[in-house]
Design an enzyme around this catalytic site. Structure first.
Site, PDB file in Angstrom:
ATOM      1  N   CYS A   1       0.792  -1.233   0.000  1.00 19.28           N
ATOM      2  CA  CYS A   1       0.000   0.000   0.000  1.00 19.28           C
ATOM      3  C   CYS A   1       0.832   1.295   0.000  1.00 19.28           C
ATOM      4  O   CYS A   1       1.356   1.654  -1.039  1.00 19.28           O
ATOM      5  CB  CYS A   1      -0.984  -0.058   1.162  1.00 19.28           C
ATOM      6  SG  CYS A   1      -2.421   0.972   0.870  1.00 19.28           S
TER       7      CYS A   1
ATOM      8  N   HIS B   1      -3.354  -5.684   2.362  1.00 17.74           N
ATOM      9  CA  HIS B   1      -3.037  -5.879   3.781  1.00 17.74           C
ATOM     10  C   HIS B   1      -3.673  -7.207   4.187  1.00 17.74           C
ATOM     11  O   HIS B   1      -4.136  -7.965   3.364  1.00 17.74           O
ATOM     12  CB  HIS B   1      -3.669  -4.773   4.623  1.00 17.74           C
ATOM     13  CG  HIS B   1      -3.301  -3.379   4.240  1.00 17.74           C
ATOM     14  ND1 HIS B   1      -2.139  -2.788   4.638  1.00 17.74           N
ATOM     15  CD2 HIS B   1      -3.963  -2.447   3.515  1.00 17.74           C
ATOM     16  CE1 HIS B   1      -2.109  -1.533   4.184  1.00 17.74           C
ATOM     17  NE2 HIS B   1      -3.200  -1.305   3.492  1.00 17.74           N
TER      18      HIS B   1
END
Ligand code: GLN
Length: 239
Positions: free
Chosen positions: A94, A191
């Site tokens: 990310c 994630h």
């Protein structure tokens, strides 16, 4: 002497959300199960960059976290390029995925420069892309995770994605692909933590690192039935 690997955790103080530290813990545990001794080294802004790193792991972060680490990241840019070009395996999630690309233009229109290791660009969109995500990757099979980002990431012409999106958004609201790969570097929005649920990626990172260092890797047989249950459960969860 027992074979060993050193994992560098990039910016754990500022870039570590939605359980991203779990990637390092899973990697360490799994490498130990394969019979390797593991050392984890934290690297935060201002630290001197350690030598003899075998794997690099970096997590996500708020825009404010990205602002905090951006100058340091640019300062170690050449080292990171050199390591990547030498085949050091890396996993960037990310916020650091975005900054391993060319730039991230935030919601406020401010541009945070990245290190350009991945040929990707990211511009914050009006909506956050949030929820459980499943993708199909040629190399790793089905990958299961969780995404939460404003950034809309676009791949340059020669960039390979990590996989095709089955459920969720991925790189952006339009292209139906997730992540980017270059040499042994994986960037992804996933994630979760990602690695505890996706041991195919964990094993790949370990194998690449072990072969770089020792020219050989003999994997152990690991009982993955609990991981398979976790994957089944995670896949059933609503977006
Ligand atoms: N701040 C970035 C974004 O919103 C990255 C978010 C994250 O790392 N989860 O796109």
């Amino acid at each position: 002497m027992k074979k060993s690997l050193t994992i560098l955790q990039l910016y754990p103080r500022d870039m570590n959300i939605y359980g991203d530290r779990g990637n390092t813990l899973a990697l360490k545990k799994r490498a130990e199960q394969h019979g390797l001794a593991v050392t984890v080294v934290d690297y935060n802004p201002g630290d001197s960059f350690p030598k003899n790193i075998d794997i690099i792991i970096g997590g996500g972060g708020q825009d404010s976290g990205q602002e905090k680490i951006k100058d340091d990241l640019l300062a170690i840019k050449d080292t990171l390029h050199e390591l990547a070009n030498n085949g050091v395996p890396m996993l960037l999630i990310c916020g650091l995925y975005q900054l391993f690309g060319k730039y991230f233009k935030t919601q406020t229109g401010h541009t945070i420069d990245g290190i350009g290791l991945l040929d990707i660009t990211t511009v914050a969109g009006p909506e956050r892309l949030i929820g459980n995500i499943v993708i199909q990757s040629e190399q790793f099979g089905e990958i299961i995770g969780y995404e939460n980002h404003s950034g809309q990431t676009y791949l340059g012409a020669n960039m390979q994605p990590l996989g095709q999106v089955i459920i969720g958004a991925g790189n952006n609201s339009r292209d139906g692909v997730e992540g980017a790969t270059y040499k042994n570097v994986i960037g992804s929005y996933m994630h979760g933590s990602l690695l505890p649920k996706n041991p195919a990626i964990t094993d790949w990172l370990i194998e690449k690192a072990a072969i770089n260092k020792y020219s050989t890797f003999t994997p152990a047989t690991i009982d993955d039935h609990i991981i398979r249950l976790a994957r089944k459960y995670a896949k059933r969860r609503p977006r």
